[in-house]
Design an enzyme around this catalytic site. Structure first.
Site, short mmCIF file in Angstrom:
data_model
loop_
_atom_site.label_atom_id
_atom_site.label_comp_id
_atom_site.label_asym_id
_atom_site.label_seq_id
_atom_site.Cartn_x
_atom_site.Cartn_y
_atom_site.Cartn_z
N ASP A 1 6.18 12.33 -94.23
CA ASP A 1 6.51 10.97 -93.83
C ASP A 1 7.04 11.02 -92.39
O ASP A 1 7.41 12.07 -91.87
CB ASP A 1 7.54 10.36 -94.77
N ALA A 2 7.05 9.87 -91.75
CA ALA A 2 7.38 9.81 -90.33
C ALA A 2 8.79 10.33 -90.06
O ALA A 2 9.76 9.85 -90.65
CB ALA A 2 7.23 8.38 -89.82
#
Length: 923
Positions: A238-239
């Protein structure tokens, strides 16, 4: 170029191996970031993971916007959901052909987190609180995204977010406690079908920790997820999550060490620092230099990344999708599909006969959602918007009232005024007016009536009125109103937590609450009274209420409760009093509660996309039967929910499976405009299959749709069983008087549960009840059947070590990591915490017990039989003070301990970590 890796006739594994063998170590490193580095000498172009496509293509400009994911699931129609996924993938490919760098073919959808708690800020992104139904819908949507070609992917769908992720509150540092049964029976089943069937080809871990270990480092990625899939699975972070490993989570002190751990745990692609790859790749290089990683470790991750690119046809001379053009974006077929999906997602919650509408000449559409459509963070840009007002106005004369209070604000120095060009607010003699929008949870937005723009805060902290509404990752257009003496109020900016102060003639944010300007608010127009006055003049009033997807619950923010905003409830009450023919229409991404149940008709849908108004009109006027059914329990109050961070649905009696209360509306609920009768239930168990069938008859005067649902309950068991569990459903369309026979069949193995005594699924020899009906609480038919299976014997504790996490019950313990790489343990969170092992067979006698344990402050572990407080003590084990992972083997002799007993392991002090117990036989 005629290298073997470009030959589509060769086996995929050989093509990947050929290309991988041609890459240098540095080139391999360049493929481990979200933005793959090109390898020009081999003709490899740029590649980027991550295009958002949750319910239509997002963030790329106007594209078809379908109902939110929870709304798509409420259709209970996997084929429709598949078609929506297919349309979305067409538009992704069209944008990719236009700009390959901006629109990549690795799509980050669907979301398969079971919707355990409706207070979760991202509730609208998921499908259902039921993991099986979530798996069905996720597989359908992912199948549409991946395309119909058996070998070439249209897009590469990514399941997110693995694992145990249902809270935004402190999401990067909270740990989700997942006991073995919850993990294997509730969480993991949502992910399995889409991977097993090859519909999804990638997975994104979640921000949180699970049992004390960051999800990005979970051993389950390699041990479970990849074992399910027929082909390579790409795992993307995920970012900015990789940075948390040494940042917010502080799980590792050293970035190269953390990144090496992540790669070995199964992470293939680092979504870190946007397109600035150098820092991330530099850490990986240093991990190689320090022998924390080998080239072989990199080869595994690179193979996963290349596998997706090959399967997308990147190295083929042509793909089946080359002819897709921009013409498909928001094309008439997709508009029709958006309308169909919106229509079939609408759920009729209540109806005393008012609906469908007949002989209606005038309608009042009322409410702050009556003439607007909302975009959420993961929706596309609406190419057009058919609001409730627009859709109903095509049917009859339609009047509209937004039903919000209109106010003025004044300070000691004068009245608050706006700049007509959207600039800073100021002080003047003649007050400007503002429309006040209540979005619940104490969140308000103010719109200047002179400009039609919303109050916001610019980069310098100055109040301006230049925005079309609450929007953006950092929503700057919402405020809280805090009481001050003598009826005054202070405005607090929600995003920053700072206060509005008056400095000179400008309003700006300050940190000090005491410096906030005291404002006096005067109501010029009462929104509820205006709505009631209009409602009294028409045949039917339609009040459209609900949430704003970016306010009071969204990514990064959970809700505190489920209540409909107070101002909106006041409007509903006033309109209902003025006109008994009132329909409440709820548009929200989560279940809501409200005070007044005496409403003739109530409908719900998620935010329904660009065709919402047409779909609503078709259902209200009876052109279509309401087909939607709830995929979540609608509780009467948030007080009926356990703590938001309590993931143990079994112990907490959570979700429809275990909830013992009476919900406002149950899982599976949804009414039709006709009635149905059920009869002639038959059930049989043969050759490892449970088969059931029943007759369903439309007993009304209209054609209609029924979602016939089948549930089971195991009536006798060693463990606590779900009160009801969905096993299947059939959606039927019947003419008046028409009957049909519906049937289901499932494996006996589907009735298995996770046996903590032997670490595997088991089917018990036990009676079961099958229940058929229209919801999880409306069962029309039931029958008993018996399944031949195992009898779980007493736990053979003398046969080897017992993991502490494999207990039967617990009190005041957290699930933690026994070591950084693998292994789980329990840790006491209070004095006198305990874990229970039921029916422990100590044989002819156990002479000793060894534990692997440690304590932050030291302590004692007490072994008691049959009761945690008063049971006989058979052993005490002193626990020394030690570091977090410095578990030591500690041993004690046991008093007379033989036969079968319940064993309570009492952790007398806070902070004791226990990983295993090993019992020695008496000689």
């Amino acid at each position: 170029m005629n290298e073997p890796f470009r030959d589509p006739e060769l086996p995929l594994a050989r093509r990947i191996a050929d290309l991988q063998a041609r890459l240098t170590l540095e080139e391999k490193v360049g493929l481990l970031h979200q933005y793959h580095a090109p390898v020009e000498r081999l003709g490899l172009g740029r590649f980027r993971t991550g295009t958002e496509a949750l319910h239509g293509l997002a963030w790329m400009g106007p594209a078809t916007v379908f109902p939110q994911a929870v709304g798509l699931a409420s259709t209970w129609d996997p084929e429709l959901v598949r078609r929506v996924g297919e349309a979305t993938s067409d538009e992704v490919v069209a944008f990719h052909h236009k700009d390959p760098d901006a629109a990549g073919l690795n799509v980050w959808a669907p979301v398969v987190n079971p919707l355990r708690d409706p207070r979760w800020g991202r509730n609208e992104e998921g499908y259902s609180e039921d993991p099986w139904l979530t798996g069905v819908m996720a597989t359908a949507y992912a199948s549409g995204l991946r395309g119909s070609d058996p070998t070439v992917l249209k897009t590469a769908p990514t399941l997110k977010h693995f694992l145990g992720y249902n809270n935004e509150t402190d999401r990067c540092v909270t740990s989700s406690n997942l006991p073995p049964r919850v993990l294997h029976e509730y969480e993991l089943p949502a992910y399995r079908p889409a991977l097993e069937q090859g519909a999804a080809v990638a997975v994104m871990p979640s921000y949180n920790l699970v049992n004390g270990r960051p999800a990005h480092l979970s051993p389950l990625i390699n041990e479970v997820l990849r074992d399910w899939a027929p082909d390579d699975v790409l795992v993307v972070s995920d970012a900015y999550a990789p940075g948390n490993l040494t940042g917010l989570q502080a799980y590792h002190d050293d970035v190269p060490e953390a990144y090496a751990h992540a790669i070995k745990a199964g992470l293939d692609s680092f979504t870190q620092d946007d397109d600035r790859t150098e820092a991330t790749l530099g850490h990986i290089r240093r991990a190689l230099e320090r022998d924390l990683l080998t080239e072989s470790d990199l080869d595994v991750a690179v193979r996963h990344a290349l596998s997706i690119r090959f399967r997308l046809g990147e190295f083929d001379p042509a793909t089946p999708y080359d002819d897709i053009t921009e013409a498909v974006v928001n094309c008439p077929e997709h508009q029709a599909l958006a309308r169909e999906a919106a229509r079939r997602s609408i759920v009729l919650l209540r109806n005393d006969g008012l609906l469908p509408l007949t002989s209606v000449r005038t309608i009042a559409v009322i409410g702050q959602l009556g003439d607007t459509l909302m975009e959420d963070w993961y929706s596309g840009t609406l190419p057009y918007a058919v609001t409730a007002r627009a859709g109903l106005s095509e049917r009859c004369e339609t009047l509209f009232c937004e039903a919000v209070d209109r106010i003025t604000l004044s300070a000691e120095g004068g009245s608050v005024i706006v700049d007509l060009d959207g600039g800073p607010l100021g002080i003047g003699t003649e007050p400007d007016t503002f429309d006040l929008f209540d979005w619940g949870g104490g969140s308000y937005a103010l719109r200047a009536t002179a400009t039609g723009r919303y109050l916001s805060v610019d980069d310098g902290g100055v109040l301006v009125n230049d925005q079309p509404g609450p929007s953006g990752w950092e929503v700057r257009q919402t405020f809280r109103m805090e009481d001050r003496p003598r009826g005054a109020l202070a405005l607090r900016h929600i995003s920053t937590g700072r206060y509005v102060a008056l400095e000179g003639e400008a309003f700006r944010l300050v940190d000090d609450a005491d410096a906030a300007v005291w404002l006096t608010m005067e109501r010029i127009v009462n929104g509820a009274e205006a709505a009631a006055a209009l409602a009294a003049t028409v045949d039917v009033a339609v009040v459209v209420v609900g949430d704003h997807p970016l306010v009071n619950g969204r990514e990064t923010e959970d809700r505190l409760d489920l209540a409909l905003p107070a101002a909106q409830q006041a409007v509903v009450r006033a309109v209902r009093a003025a006109n008994p023919r009132t329909v409440m229409v709820i548009s929200s991404g989560y279940p809501v509660t409200w005070a007044d149940e005496d409403l003739p008709a109530v409908l719900w849908s998620s935010h329904g996309g660009q065709e919402y108004g047409h779909a609503l009109a078709e259902v209200l006027f009876g052109d279509a039967d309401p087909e939607g059914r709830l995929t979540q329990t609608w509780y009467r109050s948030a007080r009926e929910l356990p703590d938001l961070l309590d993931y143990d649905i079994i112990a907490a009696d959570a979700t429809y499976q275990y909830f013992r209360g009476t919900p406002l509306y149950p899982f599976g609920h949804g009414l039709s405009y006709t009635t149905f009768d059920y009869g002639d239930l038959t059930v049989s168990v043969l050759d490892g299959r449970v088969t059931a069938s029943a007759t369903v008859t439309n007993t009304g005067s209209r054609a209609g749709v029924e979602v016939v649902q089948i549930y089971t309950h195991q009536q006798r068991s060693r463990v606590k069983q779900a009160l009801r569990r969905l096993r299947g459903f059939v959606k039927v369309r019947l003419a008046p008087g028409e009957s049909t026979r519906v049937g289901w069949s499932f494996d006996v193995g589907d009735l298995a549960f996770w046996d903590v005594t032997r670490n595997r699924f088991v089917v018990e020899d036990a009676p079961h009840k099958i229940m058929i009906g229209s919801s999880a609480r409306d069962f029309r038919l039931s029958a008993r059947f018996h399944v031949e299976g195992e009898t779980i014997p007493p736990r053979a504790v003398l046969d080897g070590p017992i993991p502490a996490v494999d207990h039967d019950e617990y009190d005041s313990v957290a699930f933690v990591d026994a070591a950084r790489v693998s292994g789980d343990a329990v840790r006491s969170t209070a004095e006198g915490a305990w874990i229970l092992f039921r029916s422990v067979d100590l044989g002819a006698g156990a002479a000793s017990c060894a534990v692997r344990a440690a304590g932050t402050e030291g302590g004692v572990i007490t072994l008691r039989l049959d009761d945690p407080l008063h049971g006989p003590v058979i052993g005490d084990i002193p626990v020394p003070r030690a570091g977090r992972y410095d578990l030591a083997e500690l041993r004690t002799g046991l008093a007379d301990a033989r036969g079968v007993h319940d064993l309570y392991v009492v952790l007398e002090n806070t902070g004791i970590t226990l990983a295993t117990l090993t019992f020695g036989k008496a000689v």
